[in-house]
Design a protein around this motif. Sequence first.
Motif, PDB file in Angstrom:
ATOM      1  N   GLN A   1       0.823  -1.208   0.000  1.00 21.92           N
ATOM      2  CA  GLN A   1       0.000   0.000   0.000  1.00 21.92           C
ATOM      3  C   GLN A   1       0.857   1.258   0.000  1.00 21.92           C
ATOM      4  O   GLN A   1       0.416   2.312  -0.451  1.00 21.92           O
ATOM      5  CB  GLN A   1      -0.930   0.001   1.219  1.00 21.92           C
ATOM      6  CG  GLN A   1      -2.038  -1.027   1.155  1.00 21.92           C
ATOM      7  CD  GLN A   1      -2.719  -1.243   2.500  1.00 21.92           C
ATOM      8  OE1 GLN A   1      -2.356  -0.622   3.498  1.00 21.92           O
ATOM      9  NE2 GLN A   1      -3.708  -2.122   2.527  1.00 21.92           N
TER      10      GLN A   1
ATOM     11  N   GLN B   1       1.344   5.866   5.947  1.00 23.17           N
ATOM     12  CA  GLN B   1       0.513   4.700   5.649  1.00 23.17           C
ATOM     13  C   GLN B   1       0.294   3.853   6.892  1.00 23.17           C
ATOM     14  O   GLN B   1      -0.797   3.296   7.094  1.00 23.17           O
ATOM     15  CB  GLN B   1       1.167   3.866   4.557  1.00 23.17           C
ATOM     16  CG  GLN B   1       0.317   2.699   4.057  1.00 23.17           C
ATOM     17  CD  GLN B   1      -1.006   3.153   3.486  1.00 23.17           C
ATOM     18  OE1 GLN B   1      -1.047   4.027   2.618  1.00 23.17           O
ATOM     19  NE2 GLN B   1      -2.100   2.577   3.964  1.00 23.17           N
TER      20      GLN B   1
ATOM     21  N   SER C   1      -3.343   2.902   8.191  1.00 22.31           N
ATOM     22  CA  SER C   1      -3.702   1.486   8.302  1.00 22.31           C
ATOM     23  C   SER C   1      -4.025   1.115   9.741  1.00 22.31           C
ATOM     24  O   SER C   1      -4.991   0.392  10.007  1.00 22.31           O
ATOM     25  CB  SER C   1      -2.546   0.611   7.789  1.00 22.31           C
ATOM     26  OG  SER C   1      -2.306   0.838   6.425  1.00 22.31           O
TER      27      SER C   1
END
Length: 432
Positions: free
Chosen positions: A62, A392, A396
């Motif tokens: 990701q 990220q 997340s």
Amino acid sequence: MADSTDKTDLPQHTRRNILDTMEIDTRLLGMIGAFVIICVVFDVWTGGRFLTPRNIFNLTIQTVSVAIMATGMVFVIVTRHIDLSVGALLATCSAIMAITQTAILPNMLGIELGSSLIAPITIVVGIIVGTLIGAFQGWLIGYLTIPAFIVTLGGLFVWRNVAWHMSAGQTVGPLDPTFLSLGGTSGTLGATGSWILGVLAAGFVLYLLINARRSKVAHDFPVKPMWAELIIAGCTTGAILGFVWILNSYQIPAGRLAREFAAAGKEMPEGYTEVYGVPYSVLILIVIALVMTIVAQRTRLGRYIFATGGNPEAAELSGINIRFLTVKIFAIVGFLCAISAVVASARLTYHTNDIGTLDELRVIAAAVIGGTALSGGFGTIYGAILGALIMQSLQSGMAMVGVEAPYQNIVVGIVLVLAVYVDIVYRKRTGD
């Protein structure tokens, strides 16, 4: 006659603490510390689910798309510009590549999905388009002297809607299987390939450390104590091999393996297992990070970029063609947007109208959190990648504990402002 010079007036070249002795970048150490804290906090908060091999694998793939563009954003911000169009440019490149492989190549050239030519041709088309668009925006900024903020803000609206027009606002798919392998979930090196990559990467790091020490000794520069060199080498190679070990611990689900064996007309042996390993998309990021670092530190282009960011007037007086340099920088960003479009659309397995939405803000945030100075003149490629990983990880982790998307963006915004403030304080104290 005795020397009347007071020895206390002489400069004292002493190491103040262990960090000075090891010559560790405190800014980098702070980012690593922040990342570790984030991981530990969310792992405790999620009951041990955050640091599982499965989640780390997903977190890695990701991060890749934003991290790739962030390496180019470093050059843009270092030269005191900004690029608000990277997410929209990614969408345009994604739309062009999706249409190329699903409509243009099959209908005009008779090359169907699954052909070995589909993925290379598609990627080349996307790269050409992205690079040309980036260079065009750089020309508007460099030669027509339109502020980068205005040009790229206009590009955000233009390229986002060009992508919508090309796909008629619809999802485009299915995409070529070889192309999809570059997204991460369906394309990995496997256990053996990952270990080979890890050993090669660790060996390369050791070579760089040894070569740097030999170079300092040859030029009579001060060197770190051997124990400091060993600690740095051990930590770096340990991190590389540990990362590979974690990814090699994530096993492919048995159901998926069974379907793959069935599709090949075979029966899966009882107790058979496979692991994912390092995704191809991560390998792409590693290559880009190495190339961009070499460009920044070892080439004339890199020296010109940082010289221009440090003092544009002096750089121009020294003979640097700042206008053409601007075109080059934005062309590089366009190229990287096309590569990110490959990774992003392959990870999603299709092109969608909202691909890359808000990526421009994530990319800028990653570069700034990674220590790139908005005032220009300073920035690192590894810092931008680490900034993308930190951001990220935050998103997340918050998603795993049930924080809604609007609140996630609020937290990211706060972290961005805090990162800039910390960077300002750091520069004042260090005199950078």
